[in-house]
Design an enzyme around this catalytic site. Sequence first.
Site, PDB file in Angstrom:
ATOM      1  N   CYS A  66       0.842  -1.205   0.000  1.00 57.97           N
ATOM      2  CA  CYS A  66       0.000   0.000   0.000  1.00 57.97           C
ATOM      3  C   CYS A  66       0.878   1.257   0.000  1.00 57.97           C
ATOM      4  O   CYS A  66       1.820   1.361   0.782  1.00 57.97           O
ATOM      5  CB  CYS A  66      -0.908  -0.008   1.226  1.00 57.97           C
ATOM      6  SG  CYS A  66      -2.019   1.408   1.278  1.00 57.97           S
ATOM      7  N   CYS A  70       0.685   4.607   7.038  1.00 55.83           N
ATOM      8  CA  CYS A  70      -0.060   4.557   8.299  1.00 55.83           C
ATOM      9  C   CYS A  70       0.841   3.781   9.258  1.00 55.83           C
ATOM     10  O   CYS A  70       1.141   2.605   9.011  1.00 55.83           O
ATOM     11  CB  CYS A  70      -1.403   3.855   8.127  1.00 55.83           C
ATOM     12  SG  CYS A  70      -2.427   4.590   6.818  1.00 55.83           S
ATOM     13  N   CYS A  73       0.428  -0.075  10.384  1.00 58.81           N
ATOM     14  CA  CYS A  73      -0.131  -1.066   9.456  1.00 58.81           C
ATOM     15  C   CYS A  73       0.926  -1.963   8.817  1.00 58.81           C
ATOM     16  O   CYS A  73       1.929  -1.478   8.282  1.00 58.81           O
ATOM     17  CB  CYS A  73      -0.935  -0.349   8.378  1.00 58.81           C
ATOM     18  SG  CYS A  73      -1.783  -1.487   7.277  1.00 58.81           S
ATOM     19  N   CYS A 110     -17.075  -8.383   4.857  1.00 59.45           N
ATOM     20  CA  CYS A 110     -16.377  -7.121   4.600  1.00 59.45           C
ATOM     21  C   CYS A 110     -15.125  -7.367   3.764  1.00 59.45           C
ATOM     22  O   CYS A 110     -14.262  -8.163   4.142  1.00 59.45           O
ATOM     23  CB  CYS A 110     -16.005  -6.471   5.930  1.00 59.45           C
ATOM     24  SG  CYS A 110     -15.156  -4.896   5.702  1.00 59.45           S
ATOM     25  N   CYS A 141     -19.980  -5.250   2.957  1.00 63.06           N
ATOM     26  CA  CYS A 141     -19.227  -4.080   3.429  1.00 63.06           C
ATOM     27  C   CYS A 141     -17.911  -4.055   2.656  1.00 63.06           C
ATOM     28  O   CYS A 141     -17.397  -5.116   2.275  1.00 63.06           O
ATOM     29  CB  CYS A 141     -18.973  -4.229   4.929  1.00 63.06           C
ATOM     30  SG  CYS A 141     -17.894  -2.959   5.624  1.00 63.06           S
ATOM     31  N   CYS A 201     -19.433   2.705   8.517  1.00 62.04           N
ATOM     32  CA  CYS A 201     -18.730   1.978   9.575  1.00 62.04           C
ATOM     33  C   CYS A 201     -17.451   2.772   9.824  1.00 62.04           C
ATOM     34  O   CYS A 201     -16.598   2.857   8.937  1.00 62.04           O
ATOM     35  CB  CYS A 201     -18.423   0.559   9.102  1.00 62.04           C
ATOM     36  SG  CYS A 201     -17.331  -0.366  10.203  1.00 62.04           S
ATOM     37  N   ARG A 274     -18.330  -2.318  17.599  1.00 62.54           N
ATOM     38  CA  ARG A 274     -17.651  -3.594  17.313  1.00 62.54           C
ATOM     39  C   ARG A 274     -16.315  -3.680  18.042  1.00 62.54           C
ATOM     40  O   ARG A 274     -15.458  -2.811  17.900  1.00 62.54           O
ATOM     41  CB  ARG A 274     -17.423  -3.774  15.811  1.00 62.54           C
ATOM     42  CG  ARG A 274     -16.769  -5.127  15.494  1.00 62.54           C
ATOM     43  CD  ARG A 274     -16.662  -5.413  14.000  1.00 62.54           C
ATOM     44  NE  ARG A 274     -17.940  -5.239  13.354  1.00 62.54           N
ATOM     45  CZ  ARG A 274     -18.182  -4.327  12.414  1.00 62.54           C
ATOM     46  NH1 ARG A 274     -17.236  -3.547  11.983  1.00 62.54           N
ATOM     47  NH2 ARG A 274     -19.381  -4.219  11.889  1.00 62.54           N
TER      48      ARG A 274
END
Length: 330
Positions: A66, A70, A73, A110, A141, A201, A274
């Site tokens: 990616c 972040c 991650c 998801c 999702c 979400c 959640r």
Amino acid sequence: MADGLAEGQHDSREVVRHDWRRKEAQALYDLPFSDLMFRAQSAHRANFDPNHVETASLLSIKTGGCPEDCGYCSQSAHYDTGLKATKLMAQADVVATAQRARDAGATRFCMAAAWRNPKDRDLDEVCGMVSAVKEMGMEACATLGMLTAPQAARLREAGLDFYNHNVDTSPEFYDQIITTRTLQDRIDTLAHVREAGIKVCCGGIIGMGEEVDDRLGMLVLLANLPSHPESVPINLWNEVKSVPVNDTAARPDGIALARLVAVARIMMPRSVVRLSAGRQYMTDELQALCFLAGANSIFIGDVLLTTKNPQRSRDANLFDRLGITSGLKS
Ligand code: SAM
Ligand code: DTB
Ligand code: SF4
């Protein structure tokens, strides 16, 4: 506060507000534990079946490599986490995984991709996957990074029910963790998702070295969005090696976690909260406390995207002992 209630009393359903101040969140957080739990439980019972927990399943349809930075991650190309990057999965493989998840008792599926944002040709593929999951009778999702308004509209047309896009942390702590997209970028994507008629979400991560004030700041940010997210995932940072976030001592203790869940339940009384990443670090007793505090959704399956999650048999056994209903099969 609802009319007709004396000072210090609360409507058990809790009023849906969008004008929370951080000191009010702090005051809730600081209540004697029993009072906080009573208030959260009252809100939970007034708005939900307190004995039901939703079970969602997660699939990484495009892993690693990616471009985003972040700091928590495993999938960021900025860090050498040892993860092998993959291409976008084929629709038939996604559908086969969704079928297994449905058979295991998941009601929501998801699909997550390690993108800054989807390219239009990738979105065509994902729209096909969304429609196929919907045909199987599951809620669909997706979490694909930032979206434009037309991209959100296309996902809705394909049948997407929910879009996950997290604010991740407080406005003050944000820049210490994420450098390649701003909080405003995220809020813009959330607005596009809402405008397209997709349910939101949105939550974040705790245990990255932030203060309690940042955790509460994150809840205030979420609760003061124009509409409360329908789902609020609270992730405990799942440890990943070789990324900037590296302090496992920063993980909140169980009481601090239960307090935060309770504050989320009170501030966003109609939202599903959640208990997301990080359940692998929690005892059964702590998870039970979080369900009492108002958490009413989990991810099932022994991996999340790239990190561990409790075994399905352990979750089924816990639900059984707690008398919790869910779709989960042991
Ligand atoms: N790439 C997309 C994006 O970030 O918008 C979607 C997938 S991303 C993995 C979804 C969310 O997972 C992140 O926003 C973050 O809140 C959460 N997450 C990622 N890594 C995590 C970790 N190690 N522990 C806990 N939560 C994590
Ligand atoms: C969310 O808030 N938590 C999920 C989902 N949204 C996509 C992701 C958790 C990821 C945990 C780290 C991993 O497994 O790589
Ligand atoms: Fe990429 Fe999402 Fe991970 Fe950030 S959280 S590095 S955007 S996969």
